[in-house]
Each structure stands twice: as C-alpha cells, then as structure tokens.
Design a protein around this motif. Structure first.
Motif, PDB file in Angstrom:
ATOM      1  N   LEU A   1      -6.006  -8.191   5.991  1.00  0.00           N
ATOM      2  CA  LEU A   1      -4.615  -8.318   5.581  1.00  0.00           C
ATOM      3  C   LEU A   1      -4.022  -9.624   6.105  1.00  0.00           C
ATOM      4  O   LEU A   1      -3.448 -10.408   5.344  1.00  0.00           O
ATOM      5  CB  LEU A   1      -3.814  -7.115   6.087  1.00  0.00           C
ATOM      6  CG  LEU A   1      -2.363  -6.990   5.623  1.00  0.00           C
ATOM      7  CD1 LEU A   1      -1.939  -5.521   5.580  1.00  0.00           C
ATOM      8  CD2 LEU A   1      -1.396  -7.752   6.556  1.00  0.00           C
TER       9      LEU A   1
ATOM     10  N   ASP B   1       1.671  -1.711  10.107  1.00  0.00           N
ATOM     11  CA  ASP B   1       0.759  -1.365  11.197  1.00  0.00           C
ATOM     12  C   ASP B   1      -0.428  -2.313  11.320  1.00  0.00           C
ATOM     13  O   ASP B   1      -1.096  -2.339  12.355  1.00  0.00           O
ATOM     14  CB  ASP B   1       0.238   0.069  11.018  1.00  0.00           C
ATOM     15  CG  ASP B   1       1.311   1.108  11.296  1.00  0.00           C
ATOM     16  OD1 ASP B   1       2.392   0.724  11.800  1.00  0.00           O
ATOM     17  OD2 ASP B   1       1.074   2.297  11.001  1.00  0.00           O
ATOM     18  N   TYR B   2      -0.699  -3.072  10.266  1.00  0.00           N
ATOM     19  CA  TYR B   2      -1.878  -3.945  10.293  1.00  0.00           C
ATOM     20  C   TYR B   2      -1.528  -5.425  10.400  1.00  0.00           C
ATOM     21  O   TYR B   2      -2.391  -6.285  10.283  1.00  0.00           O
ATOM     22  CB  TYR B   2      -2.747  -3.694   9.056  1.00  0.00           C
ATOM     23  CG  TYR B   2      -3.375  -2.323   9.051  1.00  0.00           C
ATOM     24  CD1 TYR B   2      -4.305  -1.966  10.021  1.00  0.00           C
ATOM     25  CD2 TYR B   2      -3.010  -1.379   8.102  1.00  0.00           C
ATOM     26  CE1 TYR B   2      -4.872  -0.697  10.033  1.00  0.00           C
ATOM     27  CE2 TYR B   2      -3.574  -0.110   8.106  1.00  0.00           C
ATOM     28  CZ  TYR B   2      -4.500   0.226   9.079  1.00  0.00           C
ATOM     29  OH  TYR B   2      -5.052   1.477   9.088  1.00  0.00           O
TER      30      TYR B   2
ATOM     31  N   LYS C   1      -5.521  -0.359  -0.229  1.00  0.00           N
ATOM     32  CA  LYS C   1      -5.203   0.231   1.065  1.00  0.00           C
ATOM     33  C   LYS C   1      -6.468   0.513   1.876  1.00  0.00           C
ATOM     34  O   LYS C   1      -6.538   0.209   3.064  1.00  0.00           O
ATOM     35  CB  LYS C   1      -4.400   1.511   0.862  1.00  0.00           C
ATOM     36  CG  LYS C   1      -4.120   2.288   2.142  1.00  0.00           C
ATOM     37  CD  LYS C   1      -3.362   3.565   1.851  1.00  0.00           C
ATOM     38  CE  LYS C   1      -3.170   4.384   3.111  1.00  0.00           C
ATOM     39  NZ  LYS C   1      -2.410   5.629   2.868  1.00  0.00           N
TER      40      LYS C   1
ATOM     41  N   ASP D   1      -1.027  -8.153  12.656  1.00  0.00           N
ATOM     42  CA  ASP D   1      -1.220  -8.597  14.037  1.00  0.00           C
ATOM     43  C   ASP D   1      -0.486  -9.928  14.182  1.00  0.00           C
ATOM     44  O   ASP D   1      -0.982 -10.973  13.762  1.00  0.00           O
ATOM     45  CB  ASP D   1      -2.716  -8.767  14.329  1.00  0.00           C
ATOM     46  CG  ASP D   1      -2.983  -9.107  15.801  1.00  0.00           C
ATOM     47  OD1 ASP D   1      -2.036  -9.523  16.495  1.00  0.00           O
ATOM     48  OD2 ASP D   1      -4.132  -8.951  16.236  1.00  0.00           O
TER      49      ASP D   1
ATOM     50  N   ASN E   1      -9.399  -4.248   9.009  1.00  0.00           N
ATOM     51  CA  ASN E   1      -8.016  -4.561   9.377  1.00  0.00           C
ATOM     52  C   ASN E   1      -7.643  -6.039   9.275  1.00  0.00           C
ATOM     53  O   ASN E   1      -6.571  -6.378   8.761  1.00  0.00           O
ATOM     54  CB  ASN E   1      -7.714  -4.063  10.795  1.00  0.00           C
ATOM     55  CG  ASN E   1      -7.851  -2.558  10.947  1.00  0.00           C
ATOM     56  OD1 ASN E   1      -7.886  -2.056  12.049  1.00  0.00           O
ATOM     57  ND2 ASN E   1      -7.945  -1.826   9.839  1.00  0.00           N
TER      58      ASN E   1
ATOM     59  N   ASN F   1       8.276  -5.864  13.641  1.00  0.00           N
ATOM     60  CA  ASN F   1       7.087  -5.595  14.450  1.00  0.00           C
ATOM     61  C   ASN F   1       7.373  -5.948  15.911  1.00  0.00           C
ATOM     62  O   ASN F   1       7.030  -5.198  16.832  1.00  0.00           O
ATOM     63  CB  ASN F   1       5.907  -6.387  13.909  1.00  0.00           C
ATOM     64  CG  ASN F   1       4.593  -6.055  14.607  1.00  0.00           C
ATOM     65  OD1 ASN F   1       4.446  -6.276  15.785  1.00  0.00           O
ATOM     66  ND2 ASN F   1       3.628  -5.547  13.839  1.00  0.00           N
TER      67      ASN F   1
ATOM     68  N   ASP G   1       1.785   1.098   5.979  1.00  0.00           N
ATOM     69  CA  ASP G   1       0.451   0.661   5.586  1.00  0.00           C
ATOM     70  C   ASP G   1       0.307  -0.859   5.621  1.00  0.00           C
ATOM     71  O   ASP G   1      -0.803  -1.382   5.613  1.00  0.00           O
ATOM     72  CB  ASP G   1       0.116   1.191   4.184  1.00  0.00           C
ATOM     73  CG  ASP G   1      -0.075   2.690   4.175  1.00  0.00           C
ATOM     74  OD1 ASP G   1      -0.899   3.175   4.961  1.00  0.00           O
ATOM     75  OD2 ASP G   1       0.611   3.376   3.402  1.00  0.00           O
TER      76      ASP G   1
ATOM     77  N   VAL H   1      -8.098  -2.476   3.657  1.00  0.00           N
ATOM     78  CA  VAL H   1      -7.417  -2.861   4.894  1.00  0.00           C
ATOM     79  C   VAL H   1      -7.746  -1.888   6.016  1.00  0.00           C
ATOM     80  O   VAL H   1      -7.904  -2.272   7.173  1.00  0.00           O
ATOM     81  CB  VAL H   1      -5.893  -2.942   4.661  1.00  0.00           C
ATOM     82  CG1 VAL H   1      -5.162  -3.215   5.966  1.00  0.00           C
ATOM     83  CG2 VAL H   1      -5.573  -4.030   3.633  1.00  0.00           C
ATOM     84  N   GLU H   2      -7.886  -0.593   5.668  1.00  0.00           N
ATOM     85  CA  GLU H   2      -8.226   0.402   6.686  1.00  0.00           C
ATOM     86  C   GLU H   2      -9.625   0.170   7.242  1.00  0.00           C
ATOM     87  O   GLU H   2      -9.875   0.345   8.436  1.00  0.00           O
ATOM     88  CB  GLU H   2      -8.133   1.807   6.081  1.00  0.00           C
ATOM     89  CG  GLU H   2      -6.705   2.243   5.797  1.00  0.00           C
ATOM     90  CD  GLU H   2      -6.630   3.563   5.053  1.00  0.00           C
ATOM     91  OE1 GLU H   2      -5.540   4.161   5.024  1.00  0.00           O
ATOM     92  OE2 GLU H   2      -7.665   3.996   4.500  1.00  0.00           O
TER      93      GLU H   2
END
Length: 240
Positions: free
Chosen positions: A139, A192-193, A129, A195, A136, A231, A189, A132-133
C-alpha cells in the motif's frame, strides 16, 4: 475525514479545475459491476498472485468504463483522444530512480494528453484488500509511487517538453464481493496499513493523493494528508 461520493455533488477535496476529471474517474469506478470483485478458484488457497488477477481484471474494466464516460464534455472519452487519453500500464522512464529497484514506472491507469505533451491529469494505482493484507508494504509502496508521479522536479526520458507532474494521484482499494452479499471494506482497511515512517511523499503533495475504497456499491474517499494526520493523532492518544 472520509467522504462518500455523490454523483450530483462536487468532490470536496479536489480543486475546481480538476472536478470534472476526478468525477469522470469516480463515475467510471461506480460503473464497474461488482462481479469484477468476485474471485474463486475451487476452494483452493488464494495467493497474492491470484489476487493480482482480480486487480487486473478490475483495472481493464475500469479502463473500458472510463473511455465510455461522458462526464467531461458530454462525449465519450475515447472520442476526445486529441485532448485526453487514458492509458493502462504505460511505461514511464524517469532519469531518477523510483522507490523501486529501477527507474521504470508502470502506473495502472493514467489520464493525460500523451505524446510527451506534459499535460498530465490523473495517475491511478489499484489494489485489492486481500493483497494489502498479505503484503502490507504494497500500500505505501503504491502511494510513494503516486507521489513520485506528482513531482515537477523530475525528468522523463520520453517527454519532448518539460515534464509536468500529474495533478492528482488516486490510490484505489477494492473490496471482495461474495455471492449473496457485499463484504464491507472501511476506512480502517487503508488507515491501518499506512506506515507513516515509510511514506516518502513530499508534504506539499500529500493533499493531491486521493485514497479511495470501493466495495461494488459505494465509493468513499479521503486524502493522504488527512489520513497521515489522523494516524499521528491516534498514535499520540495511545501513548498518553
């Protein structure tokens, strides 16, 4: 839609012919002790590189547990190497470039027959996790990599038969564990990532990429197609 894995039930979004293969992987993930999610370095600032050490330690333990799993035939996987082989960070050299600077692919784990047989079942990428934070795009990069491995319309240099893409790709996000309790990681988690504008996986392959989250106690999963649709709906609702 997200599901919580139950050993006694089928995996809702996986085809019948791949149920035992995917259950074998999921059972093995649940067999990895939560201590493999724990990391500390004397209160020092934890870097992206340090997080990758946790990912690797987890992947090695998962490799061991998967080889010991007997879900498919009642015998440990390591005894079935003439039919099924689990490899870690095996190199695949494609004649077409990946979504990276080179045409080399090193998936974290694969289940296949090996030896250029063209029988490929599951390809897996693992991220923590915190990685990825901090980074970004990592992922989506891994998801695109999995999408590449699912394709039949590419050629692998070391394959002695026509290349057949893997049946399923699995992106596994692992959560941090602290002494004294489990820190929950949830659907957001991953959601949100993602895109969507940078996802390069062909639409017809998106159902075959399983996105899973594991916190040392529970394993939840969905597929890329559902996550992309969710999404898109969220963004549409926000714009109204």
């Amino acid at each position: 839609m997200w599901y919580t894995y139950n050993r006694r039930k089928n995996i809702d979004i996986v085809s019948d012919d791949m149920q035992l293969f995917m259950k074998s992987l999921f059972n093995s993930i649940l067999s990895v002790k939560k201590s493999f999610l724990f990391w500390t370095i004397n209160n020092q600032r934890i870097s992206k590189k340090n997080y990758s050490y946790v990912e690797r330690a987890f992947a090695y333990e998962l490799y061991f547990q998967w080889n010991m799993d007997n879900t498919i035939c009642g015998s440990p996987m390591y005894m079935l190497r003439k039919k099924y082989r689990i490899n870690a960070e095996i190199r695949k050299e494609f004649m077409e470039k990946l979504n990276t600077r080179s045409n080399y692919g090193y998936p974290d784990l694969v289940l296949h027959k090996g030896n250029g047989s063209g029988k490929n079942y599951i390809v897996c990428e693992i991220k923590r996790k915190e990685t990825v934070e901090v980074d970004n795009p990592s992922l989506v990069k891994d998801i695109n990599k999995l999408g590449f491995f699912l394709r039949d319309d590419i050629h692998v240099k070391d394959s002695i038969v026509n290349w057949n893409g893997y049946k399923y790709g699995v992106f596994l996000l692992i959560g941090k564990y602290f002494q004294g309790g489990i820190v929950e990681i949830g659907e957001k988690d991953i959601e949100d990532y993602i895109d969507v504008s940078k996802v390069k996986v062909k639409p017809e392959l998106q159902e075959r990429i399983i996105c899973a989250i594991y916190n040392g106690a529970k394993l939840k999963y969905s597929n890329l197609k559902d996550l992309i649709e969710a999404n898109s709906k969220t963004k549409t609702n926000k714009s109204i």
